[in-house]
Design a protein around this motif. Structure first.
Motif, PDB file in Angstrom:
ATOM      1  N   VAL A   1       0.850  -1.186   0.000  1.00 55.90           N
ATOM      2  CA  VAL A   1       0.000   0.000   0.000  1.00 55.90           C
ATOM      3  C   VAL A   1       0.886   1.236   0.000  1.00 55.90           C
ATOM      4  N   LEU A   2       0.305   2.332  -0.447  1.00 57.00           N
ATOM      5  CA  LEU A   2       0.964   3.629  -0.402  1.00 57.00           C
ATOM      6  C   LEU A   2       0.226   4.537   0.563  1.00 57.00           C
ATOM      7  N   HIS A   3       0.946   5.114   1.515  1.00 60.13           N
ATOM      8  CA  HIS A   3       0.367   6.064   2.454  1.00 60.13           C
ATOM      9  C   HIS A   3       0.903   7.464   2.169  1.00 60.13           C
ATOM     10  N   THR A   4      -0.008   8.438   2.138  1.00 65.82           N
ATOM     11  CA  THR A   4       0.369   9.842   2.139  1.00 65.82           C
ATOM     12  C   THR A   4      -0.208  10.449   3.413  1.00 65.82           C
ATOM     13  N   ASP A   5      -0.185  11.755   3.535  1.00 62.82           N
ATOM     14  CA  ASP A   5      -0.682  12.383   4.759  1.00 62.82           C
ATOM     15  C   ASP A   5      -2.154  12.076   5.010  1.00 62.82           C
ATOM     16  N   GLU A   6      -2.961  11.932   3.956  1.00 62.56           N
ATOM     17  CA  GLU A   6      -4.396  11.736   4.173  1.00 62.56           C
ATOM     18  C   GLU A   6      -5.011  10.666   3.280  1.00 62.56           C
ATOM     19  N   LEU A   7      -4.174   9.888   2.603  1.00 62.16           N
ATOM     20  CA  LEU A   7      -4.696   8.879   1.694  1.00 62.16           C
ATOM     21  C   LEU A   7      -3.955   7.556   1.868  1.00 62.16           C
ATOM     22  N   GLU A   8      -4.655   6.477   1.510  1.00 61.87           N
ATOM     23  CA  GLU A   8      -4.030   5.165   1.336  1.00 61.87           C
ATOM     24  C   GLU A   8      -4.465   4.646  -0.019  1.00 61.87           C
ATOM     25  N   LEU A   9      -3.509   4.285  -0.858  1.00 58.26           N
ATOM     26  CA  LEU A   9      -3.809   3.704  -2.161  1.00 58.26           C
ATOM     27  C   LEU A   9      -3.545   2.206  -2.082  1.00 58.26           C
ATOM     28  N   ARG A  10      -4.558   1.428  -2.510  1.00 53.89           N
ATOM     29  CA  ARG A  10      -4.548  -0.022  -2.325  1.00 53.89           C
ATOM     30  C   ARG A  10      -4.614  -0.759  -3.661  1.00 53.89           C
ATOM     31  N   PRO A  11      -3.531  -1.394  -4.086  1.00 54.77           N
ATOM     32  CA  PRO A  11      -3.551  -2.198  -5.306  1.00 54.77           C
ATOM     33  C   PRO A  11      -4.024  -3.628  -5.006  1.00 54.77           C
ATOM     34  N   TYR A  12      -5.311  -3.850  -5.061  1.00 52.06           N
ATOM     35  CA  TYR A  12      -5.851  -5.179  -4.772  1.00 52.06           C
ATOM     36  C   TYR A  12      -5.293  -6.189  -5.764  1.00 52.06           C
ATOM     37  N   THR A  13      -4.986  -7.372  -5.269  1.00 52.58           N
ATOM     38  CA  THR A  13      -4.294  -8.366  -6.084  1.00 52.58           C
ATOM     39  C   THR A  13      -5.225  -9.198  -6.953  1.00 52.58           C
ATOM     40  N   ALA A  14      -6.531  -8.990  -6.854  1.00 53.78           N
ATOM     41  CA  ALA A  14      -7.488  -9.723  -7.679  1.00 53.78           C
ATOM     42  C   ALA A  14      -8.780  -8.930  -7.751  1.00 53.78           C
ATOM     43  N   PRO A  15      -9.556  -9.111  -8.808  1.00 52.37           N
ATOM     44  CA  PRO A  15     -10.904  -8.525  -8.816  1.00 52.37           C
ATOM     45  C   PRO A  15     -11.711  -9.099  -7.652  1.00 52.37           C
ATOM     46  N   PHE A  16     -12.652  -8.316  -7.147  1.00 53.78           N
ATOM     47  CA  PHE A  16     -13.420  -8.794  -5.997  1.00 53.78           C
ATOM     48  C   PHE A  16     -14.268 -10.025  -6.335  1.00 53.78           C
ATOM     49  N   ALA A  17     -14.550 -10.246  -7.606  1.00 54.49           N
ATOM     50  CA  ALA A  17     -15.259 -11.472  -7.978  1.00 54.49           C
ATOM     51  C   ALA A  17     -14.459 -12.711  -7.593  1.00 54.49           C
ATOM     52  N   ASP A  18     -13.124 -12.585  -7.570  1.00 56.53           N
ATOM     53  CA  ASP A  18     -12.273 -13.700  -7.177  1.00 56.53           C
ATOM     54  C   ASP A  18     -12.055 -13.747  -5.668  1.00 56.53           C
ATOM     55  N   SER A  19     -11.834 -12.593  -5.041  1.00 51.70           N
ATOM     56  CA  SER A  19     -11.513 -12.588  -3.613  1.00 51.70           C
ATOM     57  C   SER A  19     -12.741 -12.549  -2.723  1.00 51.70           C
ATOM     58  N   VAL A  20     -13.881 -12.073  -3.243  1.00 47.20           N
ATOM     59  CA  VAL A  20     -15.133 -12.020  -2.475  1.00 47.20           C
ATOM     60  C   VAL A  20     -16.175 -12.841  -3.227  1.00 47.20           C
ATOM     61  N   PRO A  21     -16.269 -14.136  -2.944  1.00 45.71           N
ATOM     62  CA  PRO A  21     -17.206 -14.991  -3.682  1.00 45.71           C
ATOM     63  C   PRO A  21     -18.629 -14.438  -3.646  1.00 45.71           C
ATOM     64  N   GLY A  22     -19.243 -14.402  -4.824  1.00 41.48           N
ATOM     65  CA  GLY A  22     -20.622 -13.929  -4.916  1.00 41.48           C
ATOM     66  C   GLY A  22     -20.761 -12.449  -5.179  1.00 41.48           C
ATOM     67  N   SER A  23     -19.646 -11.702  -5.166  1.00 46.64           N
ATOM     68  CA  SER A  23     -19.755 -10.252  -5.348  1.00 46.64           C
ATOM     69  C   SER A  23     -20.042  -9.871  -6.792  1.00 46.64           C
ATOM     70  N   GLY A  24     -19.550 -10.680  -7.740  1.00 47.95           N
ATOM     71  CA  GLY A  24     -19.794 -10.383  -9.148  1.00 47.95           C
ATOM     72  C   GLY A  24     -18.967  -9.246  -9.710  1.00 47.95           C
ATOM     73  N   ALA A  25     -18.083  -8.656  -8.913  1.00 52.49           N
ATOM     74  CA  ALA A  25     -17.279  -7.509  -9.359  1.00 52.49           C
ATOM     75  C   ALA A  25     -16.020  -8.030 -10.036  1.00 52.49           C
ATOM     76  N   ASP A  26     -16.056  -8.171 -11.366  1.00 51.67           N
ATOM     77  CA  ASP A  26     -14.991  -8.863 -12.079  1.00 51.67           C
ATOM     78  C   ASP A  26     -13.936  -7.938 -12.670  1.00 51.67           C
ATOM     79  N   ILE A  27     -13.989  -6.647 -12.376  1.00 49.81           N
ATOM     80  CA  ILE A  27     -13.022  -5.698 -12.903  1.00 49.81           C
ATOM     81  C   ILE A  27     -12.012  -5.346 -11.817  1.00 49.81           C
ATOM     82  N   PRO A  28     -10.709  -5.448 -12.092  1.00 53.10           N
ATOM     83  CA  PRO A  28      -9.713  -5.044 -11.084  1.00 53.10           C
ATOM     84  C   PRO A  28      -9.864  -3.560 -10.743  1.00 53.10           C
ATOM     85  N   VAL A  29      -9.547  -3.221  -9.502  1.00 52.02           N
ATOM     86  CA  VAL A  29      -9.604  -1.816  -9.082  1.00 52.02           C
ATOM     87  C   VAL A  29      -8.391  -1.487  -8.228  1.00 52.02           C
ATOM     88  N   LEU A  30      -8.055  -0.211  -8.228  1.00 50.81           N
ATOM     89  CA  LEU A  30      -7.093   0.338  -7.288  1.00 50.81           C
ATOM     90  C   LEU A  30      -7.901   1.211  -6.330  1.00 50.81           C
TER      91      LEU A  30
END
Length: 488
Positions: free
Chosen positions: A316-345
């Protein structure tokens, strides 16, 4: 069988409740402790639901048997959030992120909770396999480690390299004081298994004859004798029983702990009367003024096939007021049943100014409250998130080995309030719904005792004065361990 009486009744078997109950028994072996958990229970890895053991997956999707859903208001949209409802609570279903609050976060806490005072307890709860120094423990119950550099997921590695190339400081240890920057995430994961406080703290303590853990035990309210808490009403599916207690500790989480206070007549007097509940104590801060981390998802596409078996967050990247999170998989893979198949940051605002409140239904006060986050009400929050999205786009654009740069679903010119609303979510780090401190808005004192009440405590993220600038899991485990020591 639920005991008729205990020296201490702990309501809620999440991260705080498991840590507190186990520590209370260890600190004074002759003291009887009853832990009441509304979800299912287990006695070890052999009997635990398999989905809570796999740290590469988050069992929080729509069909999860390990969570409870609450209606929520996210900006201008209605939705739902999931919280853990199983022994271990949300700490049994999360991503294993175990990053401490920063030293400056404790400036908002009572002075007895300075970073210097809490550091020994951060050290006591962990066994860090990467660092052996003044900041870390080596013999605590919770194993903590970072993914080795040579095993980082391609997205995590590319993100780290891009952040350093953009001028952000590389940070070896995100759990030590120092400058903000990019680094590997401390994880409470061991051999692919999520090692939350239920497995780390509570299971080893189950052999104590003075500890009773009751699963599927739904607490309906606190029994008050004047301003003294003397017991709890419990429904175990066979009927309603009363458990008498010398002390009662609510560890039910930042939604359920204030809800139980309200149902028992402890809360804002005007709101209690609107709900048809006779006030016992006027506590204006119950359920009001909480904070959480709003999170905006910046979508993109992978350049090719990538592994889908990795911890959800490795860098993760931390700044003074933000955290940027490069998730390692689309939530469809890491959260079964979510249906969110697009990777996100994920772009997370870690020091939000907007505040929320719990909304109760006067027609049925026992119904789950609506969680109104109040996100994006403060223009400073909107401005910070827009800047964060712009930073995320720049980093993704430089991650050419793994990112299809033509697919990035945001650009600096198009990130207005409407775009933020459309991509807005929450990190589910709700804090401050029963704040610690003094003054009219405070609910508990610096020992987590409810103001004006006797024999009643609250110990979970609801007592944080505000959401920490990092995820709260490590900090709430520390809180519970320290309060247990104070109670001894």
């Amino acid at each position: 069988m639920i005991p008729a009486r205990a020296d201490i009744v702990v309501v809620g078997g999440g991260s705080a409740g498991c840590t507190l109950a186990a520590t209370l028994v260890a600190e004074r072996p002759g003291r009887t402790v009853v832990l009441l958990e509304s979800g299912s229970g287990y006695t070890g890895t052999a009997t635990a639901p398999p989905e809570i053991l796999d740290a590469m997956r988050l069992p929080v999707g729509p069909q999860s048997v390990c969570t409870a859903e609450y209606p929520a208001i996210l900006g201008s949209r209605s939705g739902a959030i999931s919280r853990g409802r199983v022994l271990g609570g949300s700490g049994a279903v999360n991503g294993g992120y175990f990053v401490r609050a920063r030293p400056g976060d404790f400036d908002a806490w009572p002075t007895s909770w300075s970073f210097g005072n809490v550091l020994p307890h951060f050290r006591a709860i962990e066994s860090d396999t990467d660092f052996d120094d003044e900041w870390h423990g080596a013999s605590g119950p919770v194993p903590v480690a970072r993914t080795p550099w040579d095993r980082l997921h391609p997205v995590a590695r590319a993100f780290h390299e891009a952040a350093v190339a953009a001028g952000h400081a590389p940070v070896d240890d995100l759990n030590a004081p120092g400058p903000a920057g990019v680094g590997r995430v401390p994880l409470n994961i061991s051999n692919g298994m999520r090692m939350g406080p239920a497995l780390s703290f509570l299971v080893p303590a189950l052999g104590s004859p003075n500890l009773t853990v009751c699963a599927n035990a739904h607490v309906r309210g606190i029994v008050m004798a004047g301003t003294a808490a003397v017991g709890v009403e419990v429904d175990d599916g066979r009927g309603i029983a009363t458990v008498e207690a010398g002390n009662i500790v609510l560890c039910a989480g930042a939604i359920e702990s204030p809800r139980l206070l309200m149902l028992s007549g402890l809360g804002p007097a005007d709101e209690l009367r609107r709900l048809g509940i006779e006030p016992v104590l006027d506590l204006p801060g119950v359920g009001r003024g909480f904070s959480d981390h709003p999170e905006v998802a910046v979508p993109y596409r992978y350049r090719g096939e990538l592994p889908d078996r990795a911890p959800v967050l490795e860098t993760v990247l931390h700044t003074d007021e933000l955290e940027l999170r490069p998730y390692t998989a689309p939530f469809a893979d890491s959260v079964p049943g979510s249906g969110a198949d697009i990777p996100v940051l994920g772009v997370v605002l870690t020091r939000p100014h907007s505040r929320g409140r719990l909304l109760f239904d006067a027609r049925n006060p026992y119904a789950a409250p609506v969680v109104d986050y109040g996100y994006l009400k403060d223009p400073r929050d909107r401005a910070a998130l827009r800047d964060g999205v712009a930073s995320a786009v720049r980093l993704l654009t430089s991650m050419r080995d793994v990112v299809d740069t033509g697919s990035i679903g945001a650009d600096a010119a198009g990130v207005d309030d409407a775009w933020l609303e459309a991509h807005l979510g929450t990190s589910q780090h709700l804090s401050g719904s029963c704040r610690m401190g003094s003054g009219d808005s405070a609910v508990v004192d610096d020992r987590c005792r409810v103001h004006g009440a006797e024999r009643l405590f609250v110990v979970d993220t609801s007592v944080f004065p505000q959401v920490p600038s990092r995820g709260p899991h490590a900090t709430v485990v520390m809180l519970a361990q320290r309060v247990a020591a104070l109670m001894s």
